[in-house]
Design a protein around this motif. Structure first.
Motif, PDB file in Angstrom:
ATOM      1  N   ARG A   1       6.018  -6.940  -4.427  1.00 15.90           N
ATOM      2  CA  ARG A   1       7.011  -6.735  -5.565  1.00 15.90           C
ATOM      3  C   ARG A   1       6.222  -6.849  -6.843  1.00 15.90           C
ATOM      4  O   ARG A   1       7.129  -6.399  -7.972  1.00 15.90           O
ATOM      5  CB  ARG A   1       8.118  -7.679  -5.255  1.00 15.90           C
ATOM      6  N   TYR A   2       4.974  -7.228  -7.127  1.00 19.15           N
ATOM      7  CA  TYR A   2       4.599  -7.402  -8.481  1.00 19.15           C
ATOM      8  C   TYR A   2       3.473  -6.636  -8.341  1.00 19.15           C
ATOM      9  O   TYR A   2       2.495  -6.697  -7.403  1.00 19.15           O
ATOM     10  CB  TYR A   2       4.626  -8.923  -8.747  1.00 19.15           C
ATOM     11  N   GLU A   3       2.934  -6.281  -9.807  1.00 13.26           N
ATOM     12  CA  GLU A   3       1.638  -5.926  -9.980  1.00 13.26           C
ATOM     13  C   GLU A   3       0.797  -6.638 -10.871  1.00 13.26           C
ATOM     14  O   GLU A   3       1.413  -7.645 -11.406  1.00 13.26           O
ATOM     15  CB  GLU A   3       1.704  -4.427 -10.636  1.00 13.26           C
TER      16      GLU A   3
ATOM     17  N   ASP B   1       1.881  -8.644 -14.363  1.00  9.10           N
ATOM     18  CA  ASP B   1       3.369  -9.166 -14.322  1.00  9.10           C
ATOM     19  C   ASP B   1       3.525 -10.624 -14.421  1.00  9.10           C
ATOM     20  O   ASP B   1       2.743 -11.343 -13.968  1.00  9.10           O
ATOM     21  CB  ASP B   1       4.082  -8.411 -13.055  1.00  9.10           C
TER      22      ASP B   1
ATOM     23  N   VAL C   1       5.885 -13.660 -13.706  1.00  8.10           N
ATOM     24  CA  VAL C   1       6.934 -14.030 -12.809  1.00  8.10           C
ATOM     25  C   VAL C   1       7.528 -15.393 -12.849  1.00  8.10           C
ATOM     26  O   VAL C   1       6.794 -16.303 -13.550  1.00  8.10           O
ATOM     27  CB  VAL C   1       6.496 -14.070 -11.234  1.00  8.10           C
TER      28      VAL C   1
ATOM     29  N   LEU D   1       7.063 -12.885  -4.118  1.00  9.19           N
ATOM     30  CA  LEU D   1       6.082 -12.132  -4.593  1.00  9.19           C
ATOM     31  C   LEU D   1       5.507 -10.912  -3.522  1.00  9.19           C
ATOM     32  O   LEU D   1       5.367  -9.741  -3.742  1.00  9.19           O
ATOM     33  CB  LEU D   1       4.705 -12.638  -4.800  1.00  9.19           C
TER      34      LEU D   1
ATOM     35  N   ILE E   1       0.652 -12.636 -12.553  1.00  9.83           N
ATOM     36  CA  ILE E   1      -0.464 -12.288 -11.412  1.00  9.83           C
ATOM     37  C   ILE E   1      -1.482 -11.993 -11.993  1.00  9.83           C
ATOM     38  O   ILE E   1      -1.856 -10.740 -12.769  1.00  9.83           O
ATOM     39  CB  ILE E   1       0.458 -10.880 -10.744  1.00  9.83           C
TER      40      ILE E   1
ATOM     41  N   ARG F   1      -4.307  -8.644  -7.274  1.00 11.24           N
ATOM     42  CA  ARG F   1      -3.401  -8.385  -6.142  1.00 11.24           C
ATOM     43  C   ARG F   1      -4.220  -7.903  -5.330  1.00 11.24           C
ATOM     44  O   ARG F   1      -4.783  -6.891  -5.563  1.00 11.24           O
ATOM     45  CB  ARG F   1      -2.158  -7.611  -6.623  1.00 11.24           C
TER      46      ARG F   1
END
Length: 350
Positions: free
Chosen positions: A77-79, A82, A84, A90, A167, A170
């Protein structure tokens, strides 16, 4: 006639050459005027010195996150970059298999418990042995344990943020097959703050203690140094570089970013063997661990002297031996001097 004219010409040339030799001015005597040179008085080194080192800004806590069970990634869901909030989901695994396993485990639990109830009744009536009852009881406990394991797998098919943060990396995408324990993401925890991570030699790191104040200059953040404090120090050296990492906790700031470069200044105790500190440009003829200085006597004449040198610190060079307190040395202009020259001393600021 021809021979006579030739002799006259030769004699005339000799007279001319002799006349030139007589009329040539004598060489000027060497000037005895004092040579201007900056000097300073040798004084003991101060009890402290400033260590300067370069480092990289990092979040104080950078946590590697992953799944405790393997499977197929359903969503991310995140890059990178980002922000959070604590508790945010995540990434998630495809839990269709886990759901099926959970249904099967529950069914097996119900069957095993029912079987245990029936065997227990027969045991009380004397129809089955005690060992048969114990086997049935063990089967029921195993079925309940499988339920707990499957429910744990269901709960951990998600990666949740342990704290608010950024983040930083990833490493997974939807559809990818991952293994248990694989690093899926790295989360930088904002609430723990930023630090400047500085690699140092063992000798420098040994003079730094947690809690020491420091000044950190980050050109991308501020033109003036930031107040920092030593927050952590590695207990062992890096196996690849042989350096110890020292962390300097930075004050909170909206412009701080992981990866920025900075310089730190920290006051530490001077090493015990350092006796004096002189300007670095007073040294010439440097060899390994040694060098020369010009010492000025009471008649303002200079004399070369060999000294043992330490390291460069605070724009001054540590002198371990060869000088005594109160002696006067030349600090600038050494390249113009020779042993025994008379100088005109010009006092230079230390």
């Amino acid at each position: 006639m021809t021979l006579g004219r030739t002799i006259i010409s030769i004699l005339g040339g000799l007279v001319f050459m002799t006349g030139c030799s007589v009329s040539e001015p004598e060489a000027k005597p060497k000037s005895t005027d004092p040579i201007p040179a900056a000097v300073t008085t040798v004084q003991p080194a101060s009890e402290s010195e400033t260590l300067n080192a370069a480092g990289t800004v990092r979040l104080r806590r950078e946590t590697a996150l992953g799944f405790t069970t393997g499977g197929k990634v359903a969503s991310v869901r995140y890059e990178e970059g980002d922000r959070v909030k604590r508790g945010a989901i995540l990434a998630a695994l495809d839990n269709s298999t886990v759901a099926a396993d959970l249904s099967a485990a529950r069914a097996e639990r119900d069957r095993a418990e029912a079987e245990y109830g029936r065997i227990e009744k027969l045991f009380k009536e004397g129809w089955v042995t005690k060992s048969r009852l114990e086997q049935s009881e063990a089967a029921a406990r195993a079925a309940r344990a499988r339920i707990e394991a499957t429910e744990f797998a269901s709960r951990t098919s998600y990666i949740r943020a342990p704290s608010s943060g950024i983040i930083l990396s990833r490493n997974i995408d939807a559809g990818q097959i991952v293994t248990a324990g694989m690093t899926a993401m790295v989360l930088g925890e904002i609430d723990k703050g930023f630090v400047l991570r500085v690699p140092m030699t063992d000798s420098d790191a040994g003079r730094i203690n947690v809690g020491m104040p420091a000044k950190v200059l980050l050109s991308a953040v501020s033109k003036t140094p930031l107040d920092a404090v030593v927050s952590e120090k590695d207990g062992r050296a890096d196996a690849r570089t042989g350096t110890f990492e020292v962390n300097f906790l930075l004050p909170a700031g909206d412009r701080l970013r992981s990866g920025q470069l900075g310089m730190v200044e920290v006051q530490v105790s001077r090493e015990a063997e350092a006796t004096f500190a002189i300007p670095a440009n007073a040294i010439f003829g440097v060899r390994t661990g040694e060098g020369l200085v010009f010492v000025v006597d009471d008649k303002n004449r200079v004399k070369q002297r060999n000294v043992q040198i330490g390291k460069l610190a605070d724009k001054h060079l540590e002198i371990l031996s060869g000088l005594t307190e109160g002696e006067v040395i030349v600090t600038r202009g050494v390249e113009k001097l020779r042993d025994g020259d008379l100088i005109k001393p010009i006092r230079a600021a230390r």
